[in-house]
Design a protein around this motif. Structure first.
Motif, mmCIF file in Angstrom:
data_model
loop_
_atom_site.group_PDB
_atom_site.id
_atom_site.type_symbol
_atom_site.label_atom_id
_atom_site.label_comp_id
_atom_site.label_asym_id
_atom_site.label_seq_id
_atom_site.Cartn_x
_atom_site.Cartn_y
_atom_site.Cartn_z
ATOM 1 N N ILE A 1 12.757 3.455 0.446
ATOM 2 C CA ILE A 1 12.008 2.286 -0.011
ATOM 3 C C ILE A 1 10.844 2.776 -0.860
ATOM 4 O O ILE A 1 10.079 3.657 -0.435
ATOM 5 N N LEU A 2 10.700 2.213 -2.060
ATOM 6 C CA LEU A 2 9.570 2.499 -2.943
ATOM 7 C C LEU A 2 8.684 1.262 -2.947
ATOM 8 O O LEU A 2 9.126 0.176 -3.328
ATOM 9 N N CYS A 3 7.440 1.412 -2.531
ATOM 10 C CA CYS A 3 6.558 0.255 -2.343
ATOM 11 C C CYS A 3 5.257 0.438 -3.128
ATOM 12 O O CYS A 3 4.560 1.450 -2.961
ATOM 13 N N ASP A 4 4.948 -0.546 -3.974
ATOM 14 C CA ASP A 4 3.667 -0.538 -4.694
ATOM 15 C C ASP A 4 2.534 -0.754 -3.700
ATOM 16 O O ASP A 4 2.695 -1.452 -2.689
ATOM 17 N N PHE A 5 1.390 -0.154 -3.996
ATOM 18 C CA PHE A 5 0.265 -0.260 -3.067
ATOM 19 C C PHE A 5 -0.499 -1.569 -3.247
ATOM 20 O O PHE A 5 -1.010 -2.133 -2.277
ATOM 21 N N ASN A 6 -0.586 -2.053 -4.480
ATOM 22 C CA ASN A 6 -1.366 -3.246 -4.768
ATOM 23 C C ASN A 6 -0.436 -4.402 -5.115
ATOM 24 O O ASN A 6 0.050 -4.507 -6.246
ATOM 25 N N LEU A 7 -0.156 -5.247 -4.126
ATOM 26 C CA LEU A 7 0.710 -6.400 -4.316
ATOM 27 C C LEU A 7 -0.041 -7.661 -3.894
ATOM 28 O O LEU A 7 -0.757 -7.650 -2.880
ATOM 29 N N PRO A 8 0.119 -8.747 -4.623
ATOM 30 C CA PRO A 8 -0.618 -9.977 -4.267
ATOM 31 C C PRO A 8 -0.128 -10.620 -2.990
ATOM 32 O O PRO A 8 -0.911 -11.221 -2.248
ATOM 33 N N ARG A 9 1.186 -10.514 -2.660
ATOM 34 C CA ARG A 9 1.732 -11.220 -1.497
ATOM 35 C C ARG A 9 2.314 -10.291 -0.441
ATOM 36 O O ARG A 9 2.926 -10.743 0.523
ATOM 37 N N PHE A 10 2.157 -9.004 -0.610
ATOM 38 C CA PHE A 10 2.770 -8.050 0.312
ATOM 39 C C PHE A 10 1.980 -6.763 0.256
ATOM 40 O O PHE A 10 1.095 -6.585 -0.605
ATOM 41 N N SER A 11 2.271 -5.809 1.163
ATOM 42 C CA SER A 11 1.574 -4.533 1.170
ATOM 43 C C SER A 11 2.427 -3.495 1.876
ATOM 44 O O SER A 11 3.325 -3.846 2.652
ATOM 45 N N VAL B 1 8.135 5.270 0.635
ATOM 46 C CA VAL B 1 7.272 6.056 -0.250
ATOM 47 C C VAL B 1 6.411 5.082 -1.051
ATOM 48 O O VAL B 1 6.932 4.146 -1.659
ATOM 49 N N VAL B 2 5.108 5.296 -1.035
ATOM 50 C CA VAL B 2 4.187 4.454 -1.799
ATOM 51 C C VAL B 2 4.160 4.937 -3.242
ATOM 52 O O VAL B 2 3.980 6.131 -3.505
ATOM 53 N N VAL B 3 4.379 4.007 -4.179
ATOM 54 C CA VAL B 3 4.326 4.307 -5.614
ATOM 55 C C VAL B 3 3.269 3.392 -6.220
ATOM 56 O O VAL B 3 3.411 2.160 -6.181
ATOM 57 N N THR B 4 2.216 3.959 -6.760
ATOM 58 C CA THR B 4 1.098 3.140 -7.229
ATOM 59 C C THR B 4 0.425 3.783 -8.430
ATOM 60 O O THR B 4 0.647 4.968 -8.724
ATOM 61 N N ARG B 5 -0.396 2.985 -9.116
ATOM 62 C CA ARG B 5 -1.098 3.512 -10.295
ATOM 63 C C ARG B 5 -2.259 4.404 -9.873
ATOM 64 O O ARG B 5 -2.493 5.443 -10.463
ATOM 65 N N ALA B 6 -3.002 3.987 -8.902
ATOM 66 C CA ALA B 6 -4.139 4.783 -8.439
ATOM 67 C C ALA B 6 -4.375 4.478 -6.975
ATOM 68 O O ALA B 6 -4.224 3.338 -6.525
ATOM 69 N N ILE B 7 -4.736 5.473 -6.236
ATOM 70 C CA ILE B 7 -5.010 5.308 -4.805
ATOM 71 C C ILE B 7 -6.030 6.353 -4.403
ATOM 72 O O ILE B 7 -5.944 7.520 -4.781
ATOM 73 N N GLY B 8 -7.033 5.920 -3.675
ATOM 74 C CA GLY B 8 -8.052 6.849 -3.225
ATOM 75 C C GLY B 8 -7.544 7.741 -2.124
ATOM 76 O O GLY B 8 -6.539 7.453 -1.456
ATOM 77 N N GLU B 9 -8.250 8.841 -1.900
ATOM 78 C CA GLU B 9 -7.816 9.810 -0.887
ATOM 79 C C GLU B 9 -7.821 9.187 0.506
ATOM 80 O O GLU B 9 -6.903 9.392 1.288
ATOM 81 N N GLU B 10 -8.850 8.400 0.805
ATOM 82 C CA GLU B 10 -8.932 7.779 2.122
ATOM 83 C C GLU B 10 -7.789 6.795 2.355
ATOM 84 O O GLU B 10 -7.178 6.774 3.426
ATOM 85 N N ALA C 1 3.996 5.790 6.240
ATOM 86 C CA ALA C 1 4.593 6.118 4.946
ATOM 87 C C ALA C 1 4.905 7.618 4.905
ATOM 88 O O ALA C 1 4.166 8.439 5.455
ATOM 89 N N LYS C 2 6.024 7.972 4.254
ATOM 90 C CA LYS C 2 6.450 9.369 4.230
ATOM 91 C C LYS C 2 5.793 10.170 3.121
ATOM 92 O O LYS C 2 5.686 11.390 3.220
ATOM 93 N N ASP C 3 5.343 9.499 2.049
ATOM 94 C CA ASP C 3 4.674 10.184 0.941
ATOM 95 C C ASP C 3 4.155 9.134 -0.025
ATOM 96 O O ASP C 3 4.413 7.936 0.148
ATOM 97 N N TYR C 4 3.433 9.577 -1.033
ATOM 98 C CA TYR C 4 3.023 8.663 -2.095
ATOM 99 C C TYR C 4 3.081 9.396 -3.427
ATOM 100 O O TYR C 4 2.888 10.618 -3.502
ATOM 101 N N VAL C 5 3.361 8.638 -4.483
ATOM 102 C CA VAL C 5 3.483 9.183 -5.839
ATOM 103 C C VAL C 5 2.747 8.237 -6.777
ATOM 104 O O VAL C 5 2.940 7.014 -6.720
#
Length: 363
Positions: A61-71, A89-98, A108-112
Motif C-alpha cells: 500500500i502506498l499512502c500519501d501523508f497529507n490527505l483531506p479525508r484520510f490519513s 509505505v508512506v509516499v509524500t512531498r515533505a515530512i518532518g523527522e518527528e 508504517a514500514k517505510d516512507y519515500v
C-alpha cells in the motif's frame, strides 16, 4: 526467435487524492524498474480503502501523508482492526523527522519522498520480502503449536497405551500362565503324596503336559512382545509369514510383495511395521468381509519403511469411526496410529463404505 520473459506483476493500492500523482508514481516505477509490471488501484477515503481490501489482493500500500479525508494513521488502524498484513509505505512531498518517526512507530514500514521516487521499487521489494518472512514465521509458529498440541495428545495416549499393554500382559500371565503353573504345582504335590506308583506317574505326566503348555504360552507371549522371526529371518520373511498365518486361517486370498533392499540390522521401526501389518490384517479378518487382501512392504532411503495393506471389503465411514475418542469400535485403528506416531512415522487410512480400506504407514 525467443519470447521475452514475462514481467512480474506487483499490485499496489494507492491512497492518493490526486490522480495525476498516481500516474506520476506509475511512470517513476516503470522507469526505475522496467522488469516488473505495476498495477495500481487508487482510493482516497476510508470506505473505498476497505472495499478495495475486501475485493482484491495487494502486495503493498502506498499512502500519501497529507490527505483531506484520510490519513496513514487511519489506514494503519483499519489494517490492524482487520488483521491485514499488507505493508504500508508512506509516499509524500515533505515530512518532518518527528512525523516520520511517529508514522513508522504506528506501523508504517517505510516512507519515500516524492522527489526520490527512483528508490521506491527497492523499498517495495524490501517491505514485501519482510512481509513474506513474517508470513513464513507465522506459518512455522502455527505448525510448531500444532505439533506441540499433537505431542501433548500423543503423550497422553502413550500413557493409556502403555497401561493397556501392561494390563494385557498381566491378564495373560495371570489367567493363562499363572493357572497353568498352579496346576503343575498341584499335580506335583499330588504325585509326592500318591499311595501308588501308577497314580504318582499319572500326576507327573499331567504336570509334564502342563509344563509343555506353559512353555508354549511363554513363547506366544514372547512373540507378542517381539517376534523371534524378526531377528532370525528379517522383516520381509516375518511379515510374509505373519500375513499368511492370519489370512490363511480366515480363508482370505493374500498377495505379498516387497521392494527395496532390507537393511542388515533392523531398528525398532521394523517391529512397529510388523505390528501395523498384523493389526491391519486382524481388522480385515474381523470386520472387512473381504475376499482378497494385499500387503506391500517398501524399504526407502534413510532407513525408512513403508507399509501398505489394501483389502476389497465393505470399508467404513472414516470420520464417523475416528472422529471420537478411542473405544471398543476403533481401538485397533487407534492402536496402529499410536504405534506409528510413537515411532516417529505417520499412518494414513483411505476408505469409503463399500470401497475397501487402504492402510499406509511410513516409518
Amino acid at each position: 526467435m525467443s519470447r521475452p520473459p514475462e514481467l512480474t506483476t506487483i499490485r499496489l493500492l494507492c491512497v492518493e487524492d490526486n490522480p495525476d500523482d498516481v500516474e506520476l508514481l506509475g511512470i517513476a516505477l516503470e522507469q526505475a524498474d522496467p522488469h516488473r509490471q505495476y498495477l495500481m488501484h487508487r482510493v482516497d477515503e476510508a470506505g473505498s480503502f476497505v472495499s478495495a481490501l475486501e475485493q482484491e489482493h495487494f502486495d503493498a500500500i502506498l499512502c500519501d501523508f497529507n490527505l483531506p479525508r484520510f490519513s496513514p494513521y487511519a489506514a494503519l488502524q483499519i489494517l490492524m482492526t482487520r488483521r491485514c498484513g499488507v505493508p504500508l509505505v508512506v509516499v509524500t512531498r515533505a515530512i518532518g523527522e518527528e512525523a516520520a518517526v511517529h508514522v513508522l512507530r504506528c506501523g508504517a514500514k517505510d516512507y519515500v519522498t516524492k522527489d526520490k521516487l527512483g528508490t521506491l521499487p527497492q523499498v517495495i521489494e524490501r517491505v514485501m520480502t519482510e512481509r513474506q518472512r513474517v508470513v513464513e514465521q507465522e506459518r512455522l509458529t502455527r505448525e510448531l503449536q500444532e505439533a506441540y498440541r499433537r505431542l501433548k495428545k500423543l503423550s497422553a495416549r502413550l500413557v493409556v497405551a502403555q497401561e493397556r499393554e501392561r494390563s494385557l500382559i498381566s491378564r495373560e500371565l495371570h489367567d493363562e500362565l499363572g493357572q497353568t503353573l498352579t496346576g503343575m504345582v498341584i499335580h506335583l504335590h499330588a504325585a509326592s503324596r500318591a499311595p501308588s506308583g501308577d497314580e504318582a506317574e499319572r500326576h507327573r505326566e499331567t504336570a509334564m503336559e502342563m509344563a509343555q503348555s506353559a512353555v508354549k504360552q511363554v513363547r506366544t507371549l514372547s512373540f507378542s512382545l517381539r517376534p523371534a522371526q524378526l531377528d532370525l529371518l528379517g522383516l520381509v520373511a516375518a511379515t510374509q509369514s505373519a500375513a499368511h498365518r492370519i489370512t490363511d486361517a480366515a480363508g482370505l486370498i493374500c498377495t505379498f510383495s516387497a521392494r527395496g533392499k532390507e537393511p542388515e540390522s533392523l531398528g525398532e521401526t521394523a517391529s512397529v511395521a510388523l505390528r501395523v501389518v498384523q493389526e491391519a490384517l486382524n481388522n480385515v479378518v474381523r470386520h472387512a468381509k473381504a475376499e482378497t487382501v494385499s500387503v506391500r512392504l517398501r524399504f526407502l532411503p534413510s532407513d525408512r519403511i513403508a507399509v501398505l495393506v489394501v483389502d476389497d471389503g465393505i470399508g467404513f465411514e472414516k470420520r464417523e469411526l475416528l472422529g471420537g475418542a478411542p473405544s471398543e469400535r476403533n481401538v485397533g485403528l487407534y492402536g496402529m496410529i499410536e504405534r506409528t506416531e510413537l515411532a516417529g512415522g505417520r499412518l494414513h487410512i483411505r476408505t469409503r463404505p463399500g470401497r475397501g480400506v487402504a492402510v499406509r504407514a511410513v516409518l
